[in-house]
Design a protein around this motif. Structure first.
Motif, PDB file in Angstrom:
ATOM      1  N   ASN A 194      -2.655  17.526   2.217  1.00  0.00           N
ATOM      2  CA  ASN A 194      -1.878  17.696   0.727  1.00  0.00           C
ATOM      3  C   ASN A 194      -2.456  17.064  -0.446  1.00  0.00           C
ATOM      4  N   ALA A 195      -3.760  16.341  -0.362  1.00  0.00           N
ATOM      5  CA  ALA A 195      -4.196  15.660  -1.399  1.00  0.00           C
ATOM      6  C   ALA A 195      -5.784  15.952  -1.598  1.00  0.00           C
ATOM      7  N   GLY A 196      -6.122  17.106  -1.241  1.00  0.00           N
ATOM      8  CA  GLY A 196      -7.542  17.380  -1.549  1.00  0.00           C
ATOM      9  C   GLY A 196      -8.432  17.710  -0.531  1.00  0.00           C
ATOM     10  N   ALA A 197      -9.643  17.403  -0.538  1.00  0.00           N
ATOM     11  CA  ALA A 197     -10.419  17.943   0.407  1.00  0.00           C
ATOM     12  C   ALA A 197     -10.702  17.030   1.783  1.00  0.00           C
ATOM     13  N   ALA A 198     -11.301  17.600   2.837  1.00  0.00           N
ATOM     14  CA  ALA A 198     -11.712  16.744   4.005  1.00  0.00           C
ATOM     15  C   ALA A 198     -12.851  15.717   3.574  1.00  0.00           C
ATOM     16  N   GLY A 199     -12.657  14.617   3.865  1.00  0.00           N
ATOM     17  CA  GLY A 199     -13.817  13.463   3.610  1.00  0.00           C
ATOM     18  C   GLY A 199     -13.380  12.340   2.924  1.00  0.00           C
ATOM     19  N   ALA A 200     -12.079  12.420   2.127  1.00  0.00           N
ATOM     20  CA  ALA A 200     -11.498  11.328   2.000  1.00  0.00           C
ATOM     21  C   ALA A 200     -10.386  10.888   2.451  1.00  0.00           C
ATOM     22  N   THR A 201     -10.240   9.498   2.740  1.00  0.00           N
ATOM     23  CA  THR A 201      -8.859   9.041   3.478  1.00  0.00           C
ATOM     24  C   THR A 201      -8.153   7.979   2.243  1.00  0.00           C
ATOM     25  N   ILE A 202      -6.933   8.266   1.963  1.00  0.00           N
ATOM     26  CA  ILE A 202      -6.441   7.488   0.975  1.00  0.00           C
ATOM     27  C   ILE A 202      -5.556   6.484   2.066  1.00  0.00           C
ATOM     28  N   VAL A 203      -5.872   5.157   1.486  1.00  0.00           N
ATOM     29  CA  VAL A 203      -5.105   4.192   2.111  1.00  0.00           C
ATOM     30  C   VAL A 203      -4.564   3.125   1.050  1.00  0.00           C
ATOM     31  N   VAL A 204      -3.359   2.713   1.087  1.00  0.00           N
ATOM     32  CA  VAL A 204      -2.594   2.075   0.178  1.00  0.00           C
ATOM     33  C   VAL A 204      -1.990   0.917   0.793  1.00  0.00           C
ATOM     34  N   ILE A 205      -2.453  -0.230   0.320  1.00  0.00           N
ATOM     35  CA  ILE A 205      -2.341  -1.499   1.269  1.00  0.00           C
ATOM     36  C   ILE A 205      -1.497  -2.436   0.211  1.00  0.00           C
ATOM     37  N   LYS A 206      -0.493  -3.178   0.846  1.00  0.00           N
ATOM     38  CA  LYS A 206       0.246  -4.209   0.058  1.00  0.00           C
ATOM     39  C   LYS A 206      -0.815  -5.588   0.487  1.00  0.00           C
ATOM     40  N   LYS A 207      -1.572  -5.955  -0.696  1.00  0.00           N
ATOM     41  CA  LYS A 207      -2.721  -7.019  -0.307  1.00  0.00           C
ATOM     42  C   LYS A 207      -2.243  -8.040   0.355  1.00  0.00           C
ATOM     43  N   ASP A 208      -1.042  -8.668   0.297  1.00  0.00           N
ATOM     44  CA  ASP A 208      -0.709  -9.919   0.828  1.00  0.00           C
ATOM     45  C   ASP A 208      -0.805  -9.754   2.287  1.00  0.00           C
ATOM     46  N   ILE A 209      -0.648  -8.703   3.012  1.00  0.00           N
ATOM     47  CA  ILE A 209      -0.808  -8.437   4.567  1.00  0.00           C
ATOM     48  C   ILE A 209      -2.194  -8.692   4.985  1.00  0.00           C
ATOM     49  N   LEU A 210      -3.160  -8.680   4.049  1.00  0.00           N
ATOM     50  CA  LEU A 210      -4.465  -8.912   4.664  1.00  0.00           C
ATOM     51  C   LEU A 210      -4.785 -10.270   4.872  1.00  0.00           C
ATOM     52  N   GLY A 211      -5.727 -10.470   5.781  1.00  0.00           N
ATOM     53  CA  GLY A 211      -6.347 -11.814   6.036  1.00  0.00           C
ATOM     54  C   GLY A 211      -5.855 -12.615   6.929  1.00  0.00           C
ATOM     55  N   HIS A 212      -4.791 -12.035   7.852  1.00  0.00           N
ATOM     56  CA  HIS A 212      -4.017 -12.976   8.518  1.00  0.00           C
ATOM     57  C   HIS A 212      -4.085 -12.761  10.143  1.00  0.00           C
ATOM     58  N   SER A 213      -5.244 -12.013  10.441  1.00  0.00           N
ATOM     59  CA  SER A 213      -5.209 -11.422  11.950  1.00  0.00           C
ATOM     60  C   SER A 213      -6.092 -12.448  12.569  1.00  0.00           C
ATOM     61  N   GLY A 214      -6.949 -13.340  12.021  1.00  0.00           N
ATOM     62  CA  GLY A 214      -7.642 -14.155  12.837  1.00  0.00           C
ATOM     63  C   GLY A 214      -8.804 -13.466  13.591  1.00  0.00           C
ATOM     64  N   ARG A 215      -8.820 -12.100  13.356  1.00  0.00           N
ATOM     65  CA  ARG A 215     -10.174 -11.570  13.890  1.00  0.00           C
ATOM     66  C   ARG A 215     -11.315 -11.621  13.042  1.00  0.00           C
ATOM     67  N   ASN A 216     -12.326 -11.531  13.868  1.00  0.00           N
ATOM     68  CA  ASN A 216     -13.787 -11.305  13.374  1.00  0.00           C
ATOM     69  C   ASN A 216     -14.065  -9.959  13.144  1.00  0.00           C
ATOM     70  N   ILE A 217     -13.839  -9.473  11.732  1.00  0.00           N
ATOM     71  CA  ILE A 217     -13.965  -7.974  11.502  1.00  0.00           C
ATOM     72  C   ILE A 217     -15.229  -7.618  11.101  1.00  0.00           C
ATOM     73  N   SER A 218     -15.945  -6.522  11.450  1.00  0.00           N
ATOM     74  CA  SER A 218     -16.974  -5.906  10.932  1.00  0.00           C
ATOM     75  C   SER A 218     -16.812  -5.748   9.519  1.00  0.00           C
ATOM     76  N   PRO A 219     -17.781  -6.040   8.701  1.00  0.00           N
ATOM     77  CA  PRO A 219     -17.740  -5.979   7.088  1.00  0.00           C
ATOM     78  C   PRO A 219     -17.142  -4.544   6.724  1.00  0.00           C
ATOM     79  N   ILE A 220     -17.944  -3.540   7.270  1.00  0.00           N
ATOM     80  CA  ILE A 220     -17.689  -2.319   6.813  1.00  0.00           C
ATOM     81  C   ILE A 220     -16.063  -1.631   7.041  1.00  0.00           C
TER      82      ILE A 220
END
Ligand SMILES: *Cc1c(COP(=O)(O)O)cnc(C)c1O
Length: 357
Positions: A194-220
């Motif tokens: 509904n939002a364009g062409a294949a190849g883009a994925t839209i991700v909307v994030i409430k910023k304050d939920i990030l950074g709490h998982s304690g995981r070592n996340i691959s940078p990409i």
């Protein structure tokens, strides 16, 4: 012959979007360069992605506590990126299994930790929405699929998440109606429905939920890096982002999400009314849970499916066959679908019904 495009995804786009996108491939904004030939860090492209991000926020009514990303890898990548970023090593997350896509999200989350299925509609082949469930205390989030593209069901109200962070896969109904977007911690959607062409994925994030998982996340794969870099951590899908921008502009110019919903209801009413009235076809989904985007049905006599599909084919109706995993019939009626196409299909269904009598 006029084509009527009922494809489930990639799917119909507004003609104006196709025209402008094709023009930009030859000459982008009169630059004498193609959109395919310009760097993603040039002002020409940063203007594109900034406008796209701000239109997403505007249409969703979200403030600066949210960040909008254009990533790659499709919604399927989000099935793993969500738990990788948000499911703590010893934590658990709640999942609603309403269909094929939700099931895949659960499978990916299980790689990272405890994914608890709190509602499951597999007992009736996912032909309804189970709204009655309990989110276990301590769940990091509740994940649901707002519209089940394959099965033809849709959440018409938000699932009851209580205080738990709500995460939605909105791949097949994003921007089709106003939703309490701000009740979500994270929303994602592959752009190609509904939002364009294949190849883009839209991700909307409430910023304050990030950074709490304690995981070592691959940078990409770390959302925080993409937020910090404004979706420019690496080369974004430049052309697909541009097609999304054109689609978002079109939605706004047509009257926004309220207008999209109005049109979707008129189309779906027309289609489902015919479906319910004609003897030769059978609906699959419980009335109150039917999707306004993807309508699934069968022929009463299985042997009539092939001749009906042949008739559709002869009349330029594309994409009426059901998903390969479930069979049957399905028509997708996304934002750009003109009412005339649905009317033409309904006329054909009536003709087919009469011919069987
Ligand atoms: C199409 C679809 C997907 C898969 O999207 P990809 O971009 O192919 O990964 C996931 N969820 C839903 C609801 C879909 O409709």
């Amino acid at each position: 012959m006029k084509r009527h495009n009922f494809n489930s995804g990639p799917s119909i786009l507004p003609e104006e979007v196709l025209r402008r996108a094709s023009e930009a491939v030859i000459d982008f904004n009169g630059l004498g360069l193609s959109i395919l030939e310009i760097g993603h860090r040039t002002p020409w492209f940063t203007e594109v992605i900034e406008e796209a991000r701000s239109l997403v926020k505007e249409l969703m009514g979200l403030d600066e506590t949210y960040s909008v990303l254009f990533l790659q890898g499709g919604a399927t990548m989000q099935f793993m990126q969500v738990p990788l970023n948000l499911l703590p090593v010893d934590g658990s997350a709640a999942y609603i299994n309403n269909g094929i896509w939700g099931g895949k999200a659960i499978k990916e989350a299980s790689v990272f930790g405890k994914a608890v299925t709190v509602a499951d509609t597999a007992d009736r082949s996912h032909s309804y929405i189970n709204k009655d469930f309990i989110v276990p205390e301590g769940s990091s989030y509740l994940h649901y699929t707002s519209n089940n593209t394959v099965e033809g069901t849709q959440w018409h109200d938000l699932p009851a998440a209580g205080q738990t962070a709500l995460i939605a896969d909105m791949s097949s109904d994003i921007f089709s109606r106003p939703v309490a977007f701000d009740k979500h911690a994270l929303i994602y959607a592959g752009a190609q429905k509904n939002a364009g062409a294949a190849g883009a994925t839209i991700v909307v994030i409430k910023k304050d939920i990030l950074g709490h998982s304690g995981r070592n996340i691959s940078p990409i794969l770390d959302y925080q890096n993409h937020v910090k870099a404004n979706s420019m951590f690496n080369t974004p899908p430049v052309f697909a982002v541009y097609v999304s921008l054109l689609t978002l502009r079109w939605i706004k110019q047509q009257g926004g999400l309220t207008e999209m919903e109005k049109r979707a209801k008129v189309r779906a009413d027309l289609f489902y009314q015919a479906l319910d009235n004609l003897d030769v076809f059978t609906p699959i989904v419980a009335k109150e849970d039917r999707s306004l985007m993807n309508a699934t049905f069968t022929t009463k006599d299985k042997a009539l499916e092939a001749p009906f599909l042949a008739l559709c084919d002869e009349n330029g109706m594309v994409g009426v066959k059901g998903h390969r995993s479930v069979g049957g019939l399905r028509v997708s009626m996304y934002n750009a679908m003109p009412l005339e196409s649905v009317q033409a299909l309904v006329d054909l269904m009536e003709q087919f019904d009469k011919a069987q009598k």
